[in-house]
Design a protein around this motif. Structure first.
Motif, PDB file in Angstrom:
ATOM      1  N   THR A   3       0.837  -1.189   0.000  1.00  0.00           N
ATOM      2  CA  THR A   3       0.000   0.000   0.000  1.00  0.00           C
ATOM      3  C   THR A   3       0.876   1.245   0.000  1.00  0.00           C
ATOM      4  O   THR A   3       1.916   1.283   0.652  1.00  0.00           O
ATOM      5  CB  THR A   3      -0.922   0.007   1.229  1.00  0.00           C
ATOM      6  OG1 THR A   3      -1.683  -1.186   1.231  1.00  0.00           O
ATOM      7  CG2 THR A   3      -1.854   1.198   1.189  1.00  0.00           C
ATOM      8  N   THR A   5       2.585   4.815   0.655  1.00  0.00           N
ATOM      9  CA  THR A   5       2.880   5.568   1.873  1.00  0.00           C
ATOM     10  C   THR A   5       3.126   7.029   1.508  1.00  0.00           C
ATOM     11  O   THR A   5       3.039   7.422   0.342  1.00  0.00           O
ATOM     12  CB  THR A   5       4.104   4.979   2.586  1.00  0.00           C
ATOM     13  OG1 THR A   5       5.219   4.990   1.681  1.00  0.00           O
ATOM     14  CG2 THR A   5       3.830   3.553   3.031  1.00  0.00           C
ATOM     15  N   THR A 152      -0.083   3.839  10.416  1.00  0.00           N
ATOM     16  CA  THR A 152      -0.756   3.214   9.280  1.00  0.00           C
ATOM     17  C   THR A 152      -0.419   3.853   7.945  1.00  0.00           C
ATOM     18  O   THR A 152      -0.612   3.246   6.899  1.00  0.00           O
ATOM     19  CB  THR A 152      -2.277   3.275   9.459  1.00  0.00           C
ATOM     20  OG1 THR A 152      -2.672   4.638   9.636  1.00  0.00           O
ATOM     21  CG2 THR A 152      -2.714   2.474  10.673  1.00  0.00           C
ATOM     22  N   THR A 153       0.105   5.059   7.949  1.00  0.00           N
ATOM     23  CA  THR A 153       0.371   5.732   6.679  1.00  0.00           C
ATOM     24  C   THR A 153       1.856   5.856   6.358  1.00  0.00           C
ATOM     25  O   THR A 153       2.218   6.124   5.216  1.00  0.00           O
ATOM     26  CB  THR A 153      -0.234   7.150   6.676  1.00  0.00           C
ATOM     27  OG1 THR A 153       0.231   7.861   7.821  1.00  0.00           O
ATOM     28  CG2 THR A 153      -1.739   7.083   6.708  1.00  0.00           C
ATOM     29  N   LYS A 311      -7.323  -5.695   6.209  1.00  0.00           N
ATOM     30  CA  LYS A 311      -6.409  -4.681   5.673  1.00  0.00           C
ATOM     31  C   LYS A 311      -5.885  -3.748   6.764  1.00  0.00           C
ATOM     32  O   LYS A 311      -4.785  -3.196   6.634  1.00  0.00           O
ATOM     33  CB  LYS A 311      -7.139  -3.854   4.599  1.00  0.00           C
ATOM     34  CG  LYS A 311      -7.532  -4.628   3.354  1.00  0.00           C
ATOM     35  CD  LYS A 311      -6.302  -4.968   2.540  1.00  0.00           C
ATOM     36  CE  LYS A 311      -6.701  -5.706   1.263  1.00  0.00           C
ATOM     37  NZ  LYS A 311      -7.486  -4.878   0.344  1.00  0.00           N
ATOM     38  N   ILE A 312      -6.672  -3.531   7.795  1.00  0.00           N
ATOM     39  CA  ILE A 312      -6.239  -2.698   8.919  1.00  0.00           C
ATOM     40  C   ILE A 312      -6.470  -3.460  10.214  1.00  0.00           C
ATOM     41  O   ILE A 312      -7.332  -4.330  10.294  1.00  0.00           O
ATOM     42  CB  ILE A 312      -6.970  -1.340   8.955  1.00  0.00           C
ATOM     43  CG1 ILE A 312      -8.485  -1.539   8.988  1.00  0.00           C
ATOM     44  CG2 ILE A 312      -6.564  -0.472   7.780  1.00  0.00           C
ATOM     45  CD1 ILE A 312      -9.264  -0.247   9.086  1.00  0.00           C
ATOM     46  N   MET A 317      -8.247   3.186  12.385  1.00  0.00           N
ATOM     47  CA  MET A 317      -7.367   3.408  11.239  1.00  0.00           C
ATOM     48  C   MET A 317      -8.150   3.671   9.952  1.00  0.00           C
ATOM     49  O   MET A 317      -7.549   3.922   8.907  1.00  0.00           O
ATOM     50  CB  MET A 317      -6.455   2.197  11.029  1.00  0.00           C
ATOM     51  CG  MET A 317      -5.485   1.926  12.149  1.00  0.00           C
ATOM     52  SD  MET A 317      -4.516   0.434  11.814  1.00  0.00           S
ATOM     53  CE  MET A 317      -3.476   0.363  13.288  1.00  0.00           C
ATOM     54  N   TYR A 321      -6.517   5.189   6.485  1.00  0.00           N
ATOM     55  CA  TYR A 321      -6.404   4.153   5.449  1.00  0.00           C
ATOM     56  C   TYR A 321      -7.126   4.587   4.176  1.00  0.00           C
ATOM     57  O   TYR A 321      -6.617   4.413   3.059  1.00  0.00           O
ATOM     58  CB  TYR A 321      -6.992   2.841   5.958  1.00  0.00           C
ATOM     59  CG  TYR A 321      -7.014   1.751   4.910  1.00  0.00           C
ATOM     60  CD1 TYR A 321      -5.850   1.066   4.570  1.00  0.00           C
ATOM     61  CD2 TYR A 321      -8.200   1.420   4.248  1.00  0.00           C
ATOM     62  CE1 TYR A 321      -5.868   0.075   3.602  1.00  0.00           C
ATOM     63  CE2 TYR A 321      -8.227   0.428   3.276  1.00  0.00           C
ATOM     64  CZ  TYR A 321      -7.056  -0.245   2.955  1.00  0.00           C
ATOM     65  OH  TYR A 321      -7.077  -1.234   1.990  1.00  0.00           O
ATOM     66  N   TYR A 322      -8.314   5.160   4.341  1.00  0.00           N
ATOM     67  CA  TYR A 322      -9.075   5.625   3.179  1.00  0.00           C
ATOM     68  C   TYR A 322      -8.293   6.705   2.422  1.00  0.00           C
ATOM     69  O   TYR A 322      -8.233   6.687   1.189  1.00  0.00           O
ATOM     70  CB  TYR A 322     -10.423   6.177   3.632  1.00  0.00           C
ATOM     71  CG  TYR A 322     -11.150   6.957   2.564  1.00  0.00           C
ATOM     72  CD1 TYR A 322     -11.906   6.309   1.600  1.00  0.00           C
ATOM     73  CD2 TYR A 322     -11.064   8.344   2.516  1.00  0.00           C
ATOM     74  CE1 TYR A 322     -12.555   7.015   0.605  1.00  0.00           C
ATOM     75  CE2 TYR A 322     -11.709   9.068   1.530  1.00  0.00           C
ATOM     76  CZ  TYR A 322     -12.456   8.404   0.578  1.00  0.00           C
ATOM     77  OH  TYR A 322     -13.086   9.113  -0.415  1.00  0.00           O
ATOM     78  N   ASN A 325      -5.416   5.138   0.630  1.00  0.00           N
ATOM     79  CA  ASN A 325      -5.902   4.194  -0.376  1.00  0.00           C
ATOM     80  C   ASN A 325      -6.450   4.897  -1.614  1.00  0.00           C
ATOM     81  O   ASN A 325      -6.385   4.349  -2.721  1.00  0.00           O
ATOM     82  CB  ASN A 325      -6.968   3.311   0.249  1.00  0.00           C
ATOM     83  CG  ASN A 325      -7.316   2.111  -0.616  1.00  0.00           C
ATOM     84  OD1 ASN A 325      -8.440   1.646  -0.613  1.00  0.00           O
ATOM     85  ND2 ASN A 325      -6.358   1.593  -1.364  1.00  0.00           N
ATOM     86  N   ASP A 484       0.981  -5.957   3.247  1.00  0.00           N
ATOM     87  CA  ASP A 484       0.259  -4.711   3.525  1.00  0.00           C
ATOM     88  C   ASP A 484       0.717  -4.146   4.859  1.00  0.00           C
ATOM     89  O   ASP A 484       0.561  -4.770   5.893  1.00  0.00           O
ATOM     90  CB  ASP A 484      -1.242  -4.987   3.563  1.00  0.00           C
ATOM     91  CG  ASP A 484      -2.058  -3.706   3.463  1.00  0.00           C
ATOM     92  OD1 ASP A 484      -1.538  -2.662   3.870  1.00  0.00           O
ATOM     93  OD2 ASP A 484      -3.200  -3.785   2.968  1.00  0.00           O
ATOM     94  N   PHE A 486      -0.529  -1.902   6.621  1.00  0.00           N
ATOM     95  CA  PHE A 486      -1.612  -1.560   7.531  1.00  0.00           C
ATOM     96  C   PHE A 486      -1.923  -2.725   8.466  1.00  0.00           C
ATOM     97  O   PHE A 486      -2.445  -2.533   9.539  1.00  0.00           O
ATOM     98  CB  PHE A 486      -2.874  -1.184   6.748  1.00  0.00           C
ATOM     99  CG  PHE A 486      -2.726   0.084   5.984  1.00  0.00           C
ATOM    100  CD1 PHE A 486      -3.020   1.293   6.568  1.00  0.00           C
ATOM    101  CD2 PHE A 486      -2.265   0.074   4.678  1.00  0.00           C
ATOM    102  CE1 PHE A 486      -2.886   2.480   5.871  1.00  0.00           C
ATOM    103  CE2 PHE A 486      -2.128   1.258   3.979  1.00  0.00           C
ATOM    104  CZ  PHE A 486      -2.439   2.458   4.576  1.00  0.00           C
TER     105      PHE A 486
END
Length: 599
Positions: A3, A5, A152-153, A311-312, A317, A321-322, A325, A484, A486
């Motif tokens: 994913t 970053t 998460t990012t 995914k998370i 999160m 995450y959105y 993403n 992933d 996340f």
């Protein structure tokens, strides 16, 4: 497939926004009074204007907790939570025309100085201790929230995020006085709204408009405003959100040290009331916007829930995450979103640490120093000690932030802390301002008893799991998730609990967290009043000599009327006694004249 970053542009945006916040702190450190007195450092010498204070009241407890927690709440549990905004409207006039006049006439840096004047120093210590618990726990949750976003990012280790953010907060809080905190709050509020608009606008563009977002949410059962259950174990109902939300709002905005300290930076009671009325629409706008952002995220993931799909690793999160993403291809936009969360938490924790320093300095250190040395602590030493306390509490918040992960979602965790501690605190202030016969023995007994009870039911174990609304993974692909970033821990799964299994949990542990503040308030008022009546003979009737300004305005008027009537009665009695003495003397004089005339 990995994913995306943050890129260098995003880091540049985050660095710029952080530099602006730090620059504001440095500016006010070396301008104006340059923090030469505690009044300048903690109260800005009552020189602030209405708009920044009104905005600051809103963002004090609505930082990253709101962005991450409320959006997650609406995504997983529906829109019932938005009803709490009605409680905010009901509570605003109660604060403006009840609590606010009392604190403003007191003109104290610490809100708990009121309790010493009303009850005694013991009550002040008991309440400030409870405030310590509340602010420390809340600051820890606020510190934990942006750590989630950064973890998460960016792929950074979560614990290192907590440590680094905590150190930055402690440093910033020690440098800037209350002026810097208030002005930074305005900048923070703007970034918060920008972050929410990024989410909503992009979702509307992808899904075909705001109407389509609402339609998809309705199909998924997320639109709910009609839960009127009287069962206190139901998580969110109209009664719980209105009653519990009202007591939580009053405890946060009416008697909390953070808000009282901020409102005391204004020059007049009229200005303070305007600031509170300005706070309500901004607070409601932010709350409703954040609720809708949760629906916007749901509309995008309604066929592939990233929580159920692994995914998370945590529901909070969802929003970061959105953003990563869907917007990672736009340089700087994800960074602006993260900056909103990061900057929001910086200012909120700064306010908490600043208030903790005030409470420690004013309620504990200064009285002890005066008692043992016989003189007042100098202003220069007070400033140095105040900044030192900020650093100490900053380190303590870092330690407690690691434990915040055990409290569940950040929204429920924060409101649990507010309710469990805020209810008893609201109760002791209300008892003092409402009841003339309340005394220190009753106040201390009530606040300690209610605090022990609410902390027990709030954090006792084991507790039933939260059951979110149904979600789908039918639209998810079958690509492996092992790469992933996340998915940093074991994936979260929905726990299905049967009604019989749910009822097997201890009843008090099943009560909704929204009721904690009302329960704590009720226990405090009940025990405090009863014990006060039972121990009236043990007190030296000091209540008869209390300043009427220590009571709600309606109670103060009644006290003044009664005292004026008593003075009139005494004056009439004195006049009657004087006439009696005068007539008696005249009668004796006439009798003496009659006797002389006989001779």
């Amino acid at each position: 497939m990995g994913t995306a970053t943050l890129g260098w542009t995003d880091y540049a945006v985050i660095a710029l926004t952080m530099c602006i916040s730090i620059g504001i702190g440095l500016y006010y450190r070396f301008s104006g009074g340059r923090q030469k007195t505690t009044q300048e450092y903690f109260s800005a010498n009552k020189s602030m204007s209405i708009i920044p204070v009104g905005i600051s009241l809103m963002v004090s407890f609505m930082s990253a907790i709101t962005l991450l927690g409320v959006s997650n709440e609406n995504y997983r549990f529906g829109t019932q939570f938005v009803v709490i905004n009605i409680a905010y409207l009901i509570g605003t006039p109660i604060i403006c025309y009840g609590f606010l006049p009392v604190f403003y006439k007191l003109e104290a840096v610490s809100a708990y100085e009121y309790l010493e004047k009303r009850f005694g120093y013991g009550a002040r210590l008991a309440a400030s201790f409870a405030s310590w618990i509340q602010l420390l726990l809340y600051s820890a949750v606020v510190l934990y929230a942006p750590a989630i976003a950064l973890e998460t990012t960016t792929g950074l280790y979560g614990n290192w995020c907590i440590i680094s953010i905590g150190l930055v907060c402690a440093f910033y809080s020690a440098i800037g006085g209350i002026k810097a905190v208030l002005i930074t709050d305005v900048f923070q509020g703007i970034l918060m709204f920008v972050s929410l608009f990024i989410v909503i606008i992009t979702a509307a563009h992808k899904m075909g408009g705001l109407t389509e977002i609402w339609h998809i949410a309705a199909q998924g059962g997320r639109i709910e405003f009609d839960n009127i259950s009287l069962d206190p174990t139901v998580r969110h109902t109209w009664w719980g959100l209105l009653i519990g939300g009202l007591f939580t709002f009053l405890s946060l905005f009416g008697v909390n040290q953070v808000q009282v300290q901020r409102i005391m930076t204004l020059k007049s009671l009229k200005s303070a009331r305007i600031a509170y009325w300005l706070n309500w629409p901004i607070l409601t706008w932010l709350s409703v916007t954040t609720c809708f952002s949760g629906l916007a995220i749901y509309s995008y993931y309604h066929n592939c829930d990233p929580i159920k799909d692994g995914k998370i690793s945590a529901p909070d999160m969802l929003m970061p995450y959105y953003v990563m993403n869907t917007l990672s291809h736009l340089p700087g936009i994800p960074g602006l979103f993260i900056a909103g969360i990061f900057s929001a938490s910086l200012s909120t924790i700064s306010a908490g640490l600043n208030s903790l320093a005030v409470v420690t300095l004013e309620d504990y250190l200064k009285p002890v120093y005066t008692t043992f040395s016989g003189r007042q602590l100098s202003e220069s030493k007070s400033i140095v000690l105040g900044k030192l306390f900020v650093i100490i509490f900053g380190v303590a918040c870092i330690a407690l932030a690691f434990a915040a992960q055990l409290l569940g979602g950040v929204l429920q965790a924060s409101l649990t802390i507010f309710g469990a501690v805020g209810g008893p605190l609201l109760g002791i202030f209300t008892l003092g301002m409402l009841s003339e016969s309340a005394n220190q023995i009753g106040a201390i007994t009530g606040v300690l008893s209610s605090l022990a009870f609410t902390l027990w039911i709030a954090f006792g174990q084991p507790r039933p799991p939260l059951i979110p609304l149904p979600s789908s993974t039918l639209g998810c692909d079958n690509s492996p998730l092992s790469t992933d970033i996340f998915n940093t821990t074991e994936p979260v799964t929905e726990l299905l609990v049967s009604p019989s299994s749910y009822l097997s949990y201890f009843y008090l542990y099943r009560i909704s967290y929204m009721w904690y503040s009302a329960i704590g308030f009720t226990i405090m008022m009940t025990i405090g009043y009863i014990v006060s009546q039972l121990t009236r003979c043990m007190c030296n009737n000091r209540n008869e000599d209390l300043n009427p300004d220590l009571f709600f305005p309606c109670i103060a008027k009644r006290i003044m009327l009664r005292r004026n009537q008593g003075q009139e009665i005494n004056a009439n009695n004195l006049t009657s006694d004087a006439l009696y003495v005068f007539n008696h003397k005249n009668r004796n004089s006439d009798k003496y004249k009659d006797q002389n005339s006989q001779f």
